[in-house]
Design an enzyme around this catalytic site. Structure first.
Site, short mmCIF file in Angstrom:
data_model
loop_
_atom_site.label_atom_id
_atom_site.label_comp_id
_atom_site.label_asym_id
_atom_site.label_seq_id
_atom_site.Cartn_x
_atom_site.Cartn_y
_atom_site.Cartn_z
N LEU A 17 1.29 11.82 0.76
CA LEU A 17 0.29 11.46 -0.24
C LEU A 17 0.22 12.50 -1.35
CD1 LEU A 17 -1.88 9.40 -1.01
CD2 LEU A 17 -3.55 10.81 0.20
N LYS A 18 0.27 13.76 -0.99
CA LYS A 18 0.27 14.83 -2.00
C LYS A 18 1.42 14.63 -2.99
CE LYS A 18 1.61 19.70 -2.41
NZ LYS A 18 0.55 20.22 -3.28
N GLY A 446 -6.26 35.72 -10.55
CA GLY A 446 -5.19 36.32 -9.75
C GLY A 446 -3.86 35.61 -9.82
N SER A 447 -3.82 34.36 -9.39
CA SER A 447 -2.54 33.67 -9.33
C SER A 447 -2.19 33.03 -10.66
CB SER A 447 -2.58 32.59 -8.24
OG SER A 447 -3.61 31.66 -8.50
N ARG A 529 -4.24 19.14 -2.95
CA ARG A 529 -4.09 20.52 -2.50
C ARG A 529 -4.16 20.58 -0.98
NH1 ARG A 529 -2.59 25.66 -2.15
NH2 ARG A 529 -4.20 27.23 -2.08
N GLU A 619 -19.66 29.31 2.15
CA GLU A 619 -19.17 28.23 3.01
C GLU A 619 -19.44 28.51 4.49
OE1 GLU A 619 -14.74 27.49 4.63
OE2 GLU A 619 -14.95 27.49 2.46
N GLU A 679 -17.15 30.47 -10.29
CA GLU A 679 -16.94 29.17 -10.95
C GLU A 679 -18.22 28.80 -11.66
OE1 GLU A 679 -17.91 25.17 -11.43
OE2 GLU A 679 -18.58 26.16 -9.61
N HIS A 708 -9.10 23.20 -12.07
CA HIS A 708 -8.70 22.09 -11.22
C HIS A 708 -8.37 20.84 -12.03
CE1 HIS A 708 -10.85 24.80 -8.48
NE2 HIS A 708 -9.96 24.39 -7.61
#
Length: 768
Positions: A17-18, A446-447, A529, A619, A679, A708
């Site tokens: 699916l991804k 960072g990334s 993701r 979380e 965020e 995103h």
């Protein structure tokens, strides 16, 4: 006694699916091709469960992006800004759906995506419904009916899964002031009635209503809304069997409320809260079937059959086998698909593998437990029971798990320094002198984009197609390219891009003792993701430095400061499959000590700014508020153990995303990071209000654009957000950065967006 399942992973055994979604978004596949992939996954899931022997298989547990977004589309809760997408007849329903999830930029139309946040205390993200006062709802999508009929045509008996009306409203946000979203219950119930009418016409017997909020603290209004909603549904559909599911904690003080509801079956999570069984059996009404969630839907350890059978026998002896159902604790969305795909003994040893069960194996455990409970004297079943006992015991006593040196460190954890030498205001002066940064300093999280080419290098290295030296040279070139780009556009604090990393948690887990890895243990995090959580099976130990080489190389290329990039102990814990044979806090402290060693090595190597990402702090909160303090005490201590060994001049950053901070702002401040990046763009900077009210003392970087979404924000859009930010946060405390890391974005959109971001910073410096 019957078996059922609450939901099955929808990504496919090979992440089909991804791949299909990303091809469609890139314009390389048609909508028909994407739909075929979805249909194939659904049929495979149904057939797998049928062949293993599940009595009631779920339908409508499949989603192209997110089940809450599916619900919003189904009930027509579509924000008005998407009207242009709807009116353009060249767009399909799926295009509208993805526009709500990812934003929309096409031919002069520029629409932001809806907000995204964490699904309770998991690493799964859902798209947050948006509600206005007197919101109108109508049946917009018939997905739940279509998939029920699709299964029926294939000869599969299913129970459709729907998010219950109260939980759906509670998952959303009021976009206007002075109204309560629960007041919309009368508006939304007619859509539920229409859905159930259609399902009844097609012969549905059972419908699963997911109401996870019944495991949370509820006020009087919420309880009254639950009663009203289910009484109204029952009036219309007395002969549809309604299975009400709760999970992630016990029902506890909401038990009498659940018993008042006119339902036929109640599902309880006996993995998260086994102690609730006694009370529930003590006074359960005679008309309610009890569904026992005894196979862990959120972790990967084999079920202890003896323990589960004890609970089943207790329930059967009290209320009778005909009133007992057996199931996983929650949807298997949070589990990898199939352990049989793990054939690489280098990443997952045979000894470790025998302790595990993925979604397919968990379904088999549910069916086996039913058969064991019904036929205790069957010799073949007894063999399975004895084999299970041996595996459970082998894990408990394995020498792979225990490291006495690590255990000794945890015994002495109180002796580890977990406070910085000076208070923040004094550190800030020293850091300002050492780092020489401008106001509105810019950085990224960072990334940088991990292209298919970059990912192919790791694959080639694992397959032996390139040497370690060749791989390192390729990564070094990508790092240098990224450093030069950041220098060119004028970013103030650089990052090396993390091209050597497969995932922000997996990368560290691969270098720590006590952690194993699957090859195909993918779990959906959001949309397309997927992550492959590490398997923490034993005591954690850092045998060697993990990031120093790459950070040092990047710093050698530039006179600007390059951040050292680490993942924090709580996030590594939360985003892993964690051992269940010791308290989670002990495992977290073990990870914290390993990260502390890495932080100190980075500082020795001359890295002046070190970021320790902790997006999972919020979380990890327990669902019940009376349990928060215990968790926050050890979670914040773990971060401070990891971060507080450095000198005052070394600047510690942390990053958090998709979190509501209102209830834990004091704890965030107690972390005492010099800079926190969060965020903020999707909430239009509203998340900053609590930092302002609290008078948050340290520096803060509110994200100015949503990573995103593929849309490129304008400089003016970011300036507008920053002007809102300075109403809440003093100018000398503000940094400028994206919402999150850029790993999943493409280079073209990343370059354009960051150029706009630096332009916004330049303009803000002129104005202020």
């Amino acid at each position: 006694m019957q078996t059922h399942n609450l939901g099955y992973p929808r990504i496919g055994s090979d992440r089909e699916l991804k791949k299909a979604c990303e091809k469609y978004w890139a314009g390389k596949a048609s909508v028909e091709e994407l739909m075929i992939t979805g249909k194939n996954i659904r049929h495979q899931n149904w057939m797998t469960q049928k062949e293993i022997g599940i009595d009631w298989i779920p339908s409508n547990d499949f989603s192209y992006y997110d089940q809450v977004l599916d619900m919003s589309l189904m009930v027509g809760a579509i924000p008005k800004r998407y009207n242009k997408v709807i009116l353009d007849k060249s767009n399909t329903e799926l295009d509208l759906y993805f526009a709500m999830a990812r934003g929309f930029q096409k031919e002069g139309i520029d629409i932001k995506a809806m907000e995204m946040t964490k699904w309770f205390d998991t690493n799964y993200h859902y798209i947050v419904p948006e509600f206005e006062s007197n919101q109108k709802f109508s049946l917009f999508s018939t997905k739940i009916i279509d998939e029920y009929l699709e299964a029926k045509k294939a000869g599969i008996k299913t129970k459709p899964v729907i998010i219950g009306p109260v939980s759906y409203l509670l998952l959303g946000k009021e976009k206007e002031e002075n109204f309560n979203k629960l007041d919309l219950i009368k508006n939304i119930l007619p859509v539920y009635v229409e859905i159930l009418t259609r399902l009844k016409e097609e012969g549905v017997e059972w419908v699963q209503f997911d109401e996870p909020f019944l495991a949370l603290d509820l006020d009087t209004k919420t309880k009254e809304t639950f009663e009203y909603a289910y009484i109204e549904i029952h009036k219309q559909f007395p002969y549809i069997n309604k299975l009400l599911t709760t999970y992630f904690d016990g029902i506890k003080d909401n038990l009498q409320l659940a018993y008042k509801l006119p339902i036929q079956a109640l599902h309880i999570d006996l993995v998260r809260c086994p102690q609730q069984l006694e009370e529930i059996l003590g006074n359960i009404p005679g008309n309610i079937i009890l569904s026992l969630g005894i196979v862990d839907g959120r972790n990967i350890w084999k079920n202890d059959f003896e323990n589960s059978l004890e609970m089943i026998h207790k329930a059967v002896s009290k209320i009778g086998a005909d009133r007992v159902m057996i199931a996983p604790s929650c949807s298997l969305l949070h589990s990898p698909v199939d352990l049989d795909l793990e054939t690489d003994t280098k990443s997952l040893s045979l000894e470790t593998k025998k302790w595990l069960a993925f979604a397919k194996q968990k379904i088999d455990e549910v069916v086996t437990l039913k058969r064991l409970a019904e036929k205790e004297n069957d010799s073949e079943l007894q063999k399975k029971l004895q084999e299970n006992k041996k595996i459970v015991e082998s894990r408990r006593t394995s020498t792979l798990i225990h490291n006495e040196k690590v255990k000794e460190k945890i015994k002495n954890i109180e002796s580890v320094v977990d406070k910085r030498e000076s208070i923040f205001s004094e550190r800030k002066k020293k850091q300002k002198e050492a780092l020489q940064l401008p106001s509105f300093a810019t950085t990224t999280i960072g990334s940088f984009p991990q292209t298919s080419e970059v990912r192919s290098w790791r694959s080639k290295l694992k397959k032996g197609l390139i040497t370690s030296l060749e791989y390192e040279e390729l990564v070094k070139k990508e790092i240098e390219k990224t450093i030069r780009f950041q220098e060119k556009i004028g970013i103030d604090v650089l990052v090396h891009g993390e091209f050597e990393r497969n995932d922000m948690v997996e990368y560290f887990g691969e270098q720590l003792d006590g952690v194993a890895f699957s090859k195909n243990g993918w779990v959906q995090s959001y949309g397309s993701r997927c992550v492959k959580p590490p398997i923490i099976y034993g005591d954690i130990f850092r045998p060697h430095p993990m990031t120093v080489k790459w950070s040092s190389y990047a710093q050698s290329l530039t006179n600007k400061n390059v951040k050292g990039m680490l993942t924090g102990p709580v996030t590594i814990l939360q985003w892993s499959f964690v051992r269940d044979d010791q308290p989670r806090k002990d495992t977290c402290f073990q990870i914290a000590l390993a990260i502390r060693e890495e932080v100190l090595d980075l500082e020795k190597a001359g890295i002046k700014i070190i970021q320790i990402d902790e997006p999972a702090i919020r979380e990890g909160l327990p669902l019940r508020k009376n349990e928060w303090k215990n968790y926050l005490d050890w979670a914040i201590k773990a971060f401070r153990i990891a971060s507080c060994g450095v000198e005052d001049r070394t600047q510690i950053h942390t990053h958090m995303c998709y979190s509501e901070f209102n209830d834990i702002i004091q704890n965030i401040a107690d972390m005492d990071a010099d800079v926190i990046t969060i965020e903020c763009s999707k909430s239009d900077m509203k998340l900053l209000s609590i930092f302002s009210e609290f008078k948050y003392p340290n520096d803060i970087g509110p994200g100015v654009y949503d990573i995103h979404s593929p849309r490129v924000p304008s400089k003016q859009e970011m300036i507008s957000l920053l002007q809102k930010a300075i109403k809440s946060i003093p100018v000398d405390q503000l940094w400028i950065n994206p919402d999150c890391g850029l790993k999943t974005r493409g280079w073209e959109e990343t370059k354009k967006s960051l150029i706009e971001m630096v332009g916004a910073a330049t303009e803000m410096r002129k104005q202020y």
